[in-house]
Design a protein around this motif. Structure first.
Motif, PDB file in Angstrom:
ATOM      1  N   LYS A  71      59.191  34.630  42.966  1.00 49.14           N
ATOM      2  CA  LYS A  71      59.558  35.698  42.030  1.00 49.14           C
ATOM      3  C   LYS A  71      59.669  35.234  40.585  1.00 49.14           C
ATOM      4  O   LYS A  71      59.794  36.061  39.683  1.00 49.14           O
ATOM      5  N   ASN A  72      59.616  33.936  40.328  1.00 43.46           N
ATOM      6  CA  ASN A  72      59.621  33.483  38.933  1.00 43.46           C
ATOM      7  C   ASN A  72      58.344  32.696  38.628  1.00 43.46           C
ATOM      8  O   ASN A  72      57.399  33.232  38.062  1.00 43.46           O
ATOM      9  N   VAL A  73      58.293  31.456  39.046  1.00 39.12           N
ATOM     10  CA  VAL A  73      57.116  30.638  38.733  1.00 39.12           C
ATOM     11  C   VAL A  73      55.897  31.061  39.548  1.00 39.12           C
ATOM     12  O   VAL A  73      54.780  31.170  39.025  1.00 39.12           O
ATOM     13  N   GLY A  74      56.087  31.315  40.829  1.00 35.12           N
ATOM     14  CA  GLY A  74      54.968  31.600  41.726  1.00 35.12           C
ATOM     15  C   GLY A  74      54.114  32.777  41.294  1.00 35.12           C
ATOM     16  O   GLY A  74      52.879  32.698  41.271  1.00 35.12           O
ATOM     17  N   ILE A  75      54.749  33.884  40.935  1.00 30.27           N
ATOM     18  CA  ILE A  75      53.992  35.081  40.561  1.00 30.27           C
ATOM     19  C   ILE A  75      53.219  34.859  39.266  1.00 30.27           C
ATOM     20  O   ILE A  75      52.129  35.404  39.085  1.00 30.27           O
ATOM     21  N   THR A  76      53.745  34.031  38.366  1.00 31.45           N
ATOM     22  CA  THR A  76      53.022  33.768  37.114  1.00 31.45           C
ATOM     23  C   THR A  76      51.726  33.000  37.368  1.00 31.45           C
ATOM     24  O   THR A  76      50.721  33.219  36.679  1.00 31.45           O
ATOM     25  N   VAL A  77      51.754  32.101  38.350  1.00 30.83           N
ATOM     26  CA  VAL A  77      50.536  31.370  38.707  1.00 30.83           C
ATOM     27  C   VAL A  77      49.498  32.335  39.284  1.00 30.83           C
ATOM     28  O   VAL A  77      48.307  32.280  38.932  1.00 30.83           O
ATOM     29  N   LEU A  78      49.939  33.223  40.148  1.00 30.89           N
ATOM     30  CA  LEU A  78      49.030  34.214  40.719  1.00 30.89           C
ATOM     31  C   LEU A  78      48.456  35.113  39.626  1.00 30.89           C
ATOM     32  O   LEU A  78      47.251  35.426  39.625  1.00 30.89           O
ATOM     33  N   LEU A  79      49.293  35.526  38.679  1.00 33.21           N
ATOM     34  CA  LEU A  79      48.831  36.372  37.579  1.00 33.21           C
ATOM     35  C   LEU A  79      47.805  35.635  36.712  1.00 33.21           C
ATOM     36  O   LEU A  79      46.837  36.238  36.235  1.00 33.21           O
ATOM     37  N   ALA A  80      48.025  34.337  36.502  1.00 35.37           N
ATOM     38  CA  ALA A  80      47.066  33.547  35.718  1.00 35.37           C
ATOM     39  C   ALA A  80      45.706  33.524  36.413  1.00 35.37           C
ATOM     40  O   ALA A  80      44.655  33.664  35.763  1.00 35.37           O
ATOM     41  N   MET A  81      45.712  33.356  37.743  1.00 27.14           N
ATOM     42  CA  MET A  81      44.450  33.342  38.489  1.00 27.14           C
ATOM     43  C   MET A  81      43.758  34.702  38.404  1.00 27.14           C
ATOM     44  O   MET A  81      42.532  34.784  38.233  1.00 27.14           O
ATOM     45  N   ILE A  82      44.549  35.766  38.510  1.00 25.61           N
ATOM     46  CA  ILE A  82      43.976  37.111  38.373  1.00 25.61           C
ATOM     47  C   ILE A  82      43.409  37.286  36.965  1.00 25.61           C
ATOM     48  O   ILE A  82      42.320  37.852  36.781  1.00 25.61           O
ATOM     49  N   GLY A  83      44.146  36.772  35.975  1.00 25.63           N
ATOM     50  CA  GLY A  83      43.699  36.881  34.588  1.00 25.63           C
ATOM     51  C   GLY A  83      42.370  36.181  34.350  1.00 25.63           C
ATOM     52  O   GLY A  83      41.524  36.679  33.592  1.00 25.63           O
ATOM     53  N   ILE A  84      42.170  35.017  34.989  1.00 19.36           N
ATOM     54  CA  ILE A  84      40.903  34.298  34.851  1.00 19.36           C
ATOM     55  C   ILE A  84      39.757  35.153  35.390  1.00 19.36           C
ATOM     56  O   ILE A  84      38.703  35.281  34.756  1.00 19.36           O
ATOM     57  N   LEU A  85      39.974  35.773  36.561  1.00 23.43           N
ATOM     58  CA  LEU A  85      38.933  36.607  37.156  1.00 23.43           C
ATOM     59  C   LEU A  85      38.668  37.850  36.309  1.00 23.43           C
ATOM     60  O   LEU A  85      37.511  38.241  36.101  1.00 23.43           O
ATOM     61  N   VAL A  86      39.735  38.475  35.806  1.00 21.36           N
ATOM     62  CA  VAL A  86      39.577  39.668  34.966  1.00 21.36           C
ATOM     63  C   VAL A  86      38.788  39.327  33.707  1.00 21.36           C
ATOM     64  O   VAL A  86      37.858  40.034  33.319  1.00 21.36           O
ATOM     65  N   THR A  87      39.167  38.212  33.049  1.00 23.69           N
ATOM     66  CA  THR A  87      38.476  37.797  31.829  1.00 23.69           C
ATOM     67  C   THR A  87      37.018  37.470  32.123  1.00 23.69           C
ATOM     68  O   THR A  87      36.124  37.817  31.334  1.00 23.69           O
ATOM     69  N   ALA A  88      36.767  36.816  33.249  1.00 27.41           N
ATOM     70  CA  ALA A  88      35.392  36.473  33.626  1.00 27.41           C
ATOM     71  C   ALA A  88      34.548  37.732  33.819  1.00 27.41           C
ATOM     72  O   ALA A  88      33.383  37.789  33.402  1.00 27.41           O
ATOM     73  N   VAL A  89      35.132  38.750  34.445  1.00 31.83           N
ATOM     74  CA  VAL A  89      34.414  40.018  34.645  1.00 31.83           C
ATOM     75  C   VAL A  89      34.113  40.677  33.305  1.00 31.83           C
ATOM     76  O   VAL A  89      33.002  41.170  33.067  1.00 31.83           O
ATOM     77  N   LEU A  90      35.101  40.692  32.404  1.00 32.77           N
ATOM     78  CA  LEU A  90      34.906  41.304  31.082  1.00 32.77           C
ATOM     79  C   LEU A  90      33.813  40.574  30.294  1.00 32.77           C
ATOM     80  O   LEU A  90      33.003  41.203  29.605  1.00 32.77           O
ATOM     81  N   ILE A  91      33.806  39.248  30.395  1.00 37.84           N
ATOM     82  CA  ILE A  91      32.775  38.458  29.711  1.00 37.84           C
ATOM     83  C   ILE A  91      31.399  38.761  30.309  1.00 37.84           C
ATOM     84  O   ILE A  91      30.417  38.959  29.586  1.00 37.84           O
ATOM     85  N   THR A  92      31.339  38.805  31.633  1.00 40.04           N
ATOM     86  CA  THR A  92      30.069  39.082  32.309  1.00 40.04           C
ATOM     87  C   THR A  92      29.538  40.465  31.937  1.00 40.04           C
ATOM     88  O   THR A  92      28.320  40.646  31.762  1.00 40.04           O
ATOM     89  N   LYS A  93      30.450  41.433  31.788  1.00 41.74           N
ATOM     90  CA  LYS A  93      30.060  42.802  31.419  1.00 41.74           C
ATOM     91  C   LYS A  93      29.834  42.960  29.921  1.00 41.74           C
ATOM     92  O   LYS A  93      29.505  44.034  29.442  1.00 41.74           O
ATOM     93  N   LYS A  94      30.044  41.846  29.171  1.00 41.38           N
ATOM     94  CA  LYS A  94      29.835  41.829  27.713  1.00 41.38           C
ATOM     95  C   LYS A  94      30.711  42.865  26.988  1.00 41.38           C
ATOM     96  O   LYS A  94      30.277  43.534  26.051  1.00 41.38           O
ATOM     97  N   VAL A  95      31.956  42.987  27.446  1.00 41.01           N
ATOM     98  CA  VAL A  95      32.923  43.873  26.782  1.00 41.01           C
ATOM     99  C   VAL A  95      33.366  43.226  25.471  1.00 41.01           C
ATOM    100  O   VAL A  95      33.705  42.041  25.438  1.00 41.01           O
ATOM    101  N   LYS A  96      33.347  43.978  24.383  1.00 41.61           N
ATOM    102  CA  LYS A  96      33.751  43.431  23.088  1.00 41.61           C
ATOM    103  C   LYS A  96      35.230  43.069  23.110  1.00 41.61           C
ATOM    104  O   LYS A  96      36.061  43.830  23.589  1.00 41.61           O
ATOM    105  N   GLY A  97      35.538  41.900  22.563  1.00 38.91           N
ATOM    106  CA  GLY A  97      36.928  41.438  22.575  1.00 38.91           C
ATOM    107  C   GLY A  97      37.379  41.035  23.959  1.00 38.91           C
ATOM    108  O   GLY A  97      38.569  41.122  24.279  1.00 38.91           O
TER     109      GLY A  97
END
Length: 460
Positions: A180-206
């Motif tokens: 509930k403190n450190v663990g969820i932040t690590v999971l969120l970081a991993m989700i964030g990497i995938l989300v950012t990768a998808v946005l980059i692949t889709k060539k979304v501005k910003g």
């Protein structure tokens, strides 16, 4: 007046096109307003003050570029150089951040002189092309490694490093963390990497900025629903920005004019300055060439007409940035986003600079973005820098092996400068011992660097 100063018709553009291009450029590089304070904060600097310094340095450097060259390029404290500042100069070498700022300031002054005398281009040409690419790749690996650490995806373990686990984290850092403190932040970081990768692949501005904001928003949703429970003792603070005094610009005084020049004449300090010079030199010239090609600004000989002014803007931005209290200012490859939108003149840069000034009034928002949300930005920037590996000639082993040594040394030695040193040393030695030095025509500058590096290791 805008038409006369920026020659809009001559450059086949309009005020509206330039403004939209400037907004696009800002959106693609605004992540630096959150990432730079986080990185330099690890060096012991006041994050709020660094935020203000970052925004002002970006605005000033970009205005200089617009006025000196009428080009649509934007500047800000450079990724990689801020990591070198915080984790190598301050972290590994043990200098205070005030001394590191002094090194950046001296670098800026040297670059002003080198740019004025046209020596900067000569230095650029002296370093082998493959080694230039290797430096970029190595820095990309180093930045990605920092992102993995900051997000706690990678932690200390029995085998030096290991993938995060709650039990392993508690054992390594002697704490009592939970999901509930450190663990969820690590999971969120991993989700964030995938989300950012998808946005980059889709060539979304910003895309990088949006990736950070989405990851942060998911964190706030987790806090509201009780999935994430703040625990300041574990470094897990509330994810909501402080609304009190939200219109106040953070005080810059904790970092303003805080350079410490007492170590200027030491050999180690000279190596620090050289590393700043080296990385900034190739990062800026490489970016200028790459974006200029995209904008169709090179002449029939492949030269950029106002390159001297562009290099001078970079040098002035670096010197002023050090005085304000931030790491080396460099031309951003994200400027290509504005160029793609039709930006062709300095009006694009002035628009971007104005938005950096405007961002000062939204400091609480940028400063509240947690490390698990900025980590995906670091990792994805590392990906972009690593992409240069395809430009290295791996068929020529005398070229490829020094590049390989340079690349792996940066993350494994936890030092960008040591990676550069190892790359240059191995390049010259391998070419000498294999008799390739005549064929490759190694420059005198490379030999001088090797002698200096050997003296450094003997003395220190």
């Amino acid at each position: 007046m805008l038409e006369k100063f920026f020659r809009l018709k001559e450059n086949h553009t309009t005020v509206m096109t330039e403004v939209l291009a400037g907004i696009t450029t800002f959106m693609t590089m605004a992540y630096i307003l959150a990432v730079n304070p986080a990185i330099l904060g690890d060096a012991g600097m006041d994050r709020g003050a660094v935020f203000t310094a970052t925004a002002l340095a970006a605005a000033i450097g970009t205005v200089c570029m617009a006025l000196f060259t009428n080009y649509p390029f934007a500047l800000a404290p450079g990724m990689g150089l801020n990591a070198y500042f915080a984790y190598t100069v301050v972290g590994s070498m043990g200098y205070g951040w005030q001394t590191a700022l002094a090194a950046v300031f001296i670098e800026g002054i040297l670059f002003i002189i080198l740019s004025a005398l046209n020596i900067r281009e000569a230095i650029f040409n002296a370093i082998p092309a493959n080694l230039k690419e290797a430096v970029s790749v190595g820095i990309g690996l180093f930045i990605a490694f920092i992102g993995l650490q900051n997000s706690r995806i990678v932690i200390k373990g029995n085998n030096l490093l290991e993938l995060f686990s709650i039990a392993g984290y508690n054992r390594a850092y002697n704490v009592e963390a939970s999901f509930k403190n450190v663990g969820i932040t690590v999971l969120l970081a991993m989700i964030g990497i995938l989300v950012t990768a998808v946005l980059i692949t889709k060539k979304v501005k910003g895309n990088i900025l949006w990736g950070m904001l989405i990851t942060w928003f998911l964190g706030m949703v987790c806090e509201i629903t009780g999935i994430y429970v703040p625990d300041p003792e574990l470094g897990c603070d509330s994810l909501f920005p402080d609304a009190i005094g939200s219109a106040l610009i953070p005080d810059i005084r904790p970092v303003f004019l805080k350079m410490d020049f007492r170590s200027v004449f030491s050999l180690n300090f000279a190596v620090v300055i050289f590393a700043f010079l080296f990385v900034d030199l190739f990062d800026t010239l490489g970016t200028l060439m790459g974006v200029s090609v995209k904008a169709g600004m090179l002449d029939e000989y492949g030269r950029l007409e106002h390159v001297k002014g562009a290099l001078m803007a970079d040098a002035v931005g670096t010197g002023v940035g050090a005085m304000l209290g931030t790491s080396t200012v460099s031309t951003y490859v994200e400027s290509a986003a504005g160029v793609t939108e039709g930006g062709r003149t300095g009006l694009t840069g002035l628009t971007t600079a104005f938005l950096f000034i405007l961002s000062l009034f939204f400091a609480p928002v940028f400063l509240a973005i947690p490390s698990f949300a900025t980590a995906p930005a670091l990792i994805m920037v590392g990906f972009f820098m690593m992409a240069n590996v395809v430009n290295i000639d791996f068929k020529d082993l005398a070229e490829a092996i020094p590049c390989y040594i340079c690349i792996i040394a940066m993350p494994f030695f936890y030092s960008i400068s040591e990676g550069i040193v190892m790359g240059i040393l191995s390049y010259v030695v391998i070419h000498l011992l294999t008799g390739r030095f005549k064929e490759k025509k190694i420059s005198m500058l490379m030999y001088i660097c090797v002698i200096l590096f050997i003296i450094k290791y003997i003395v220190l």
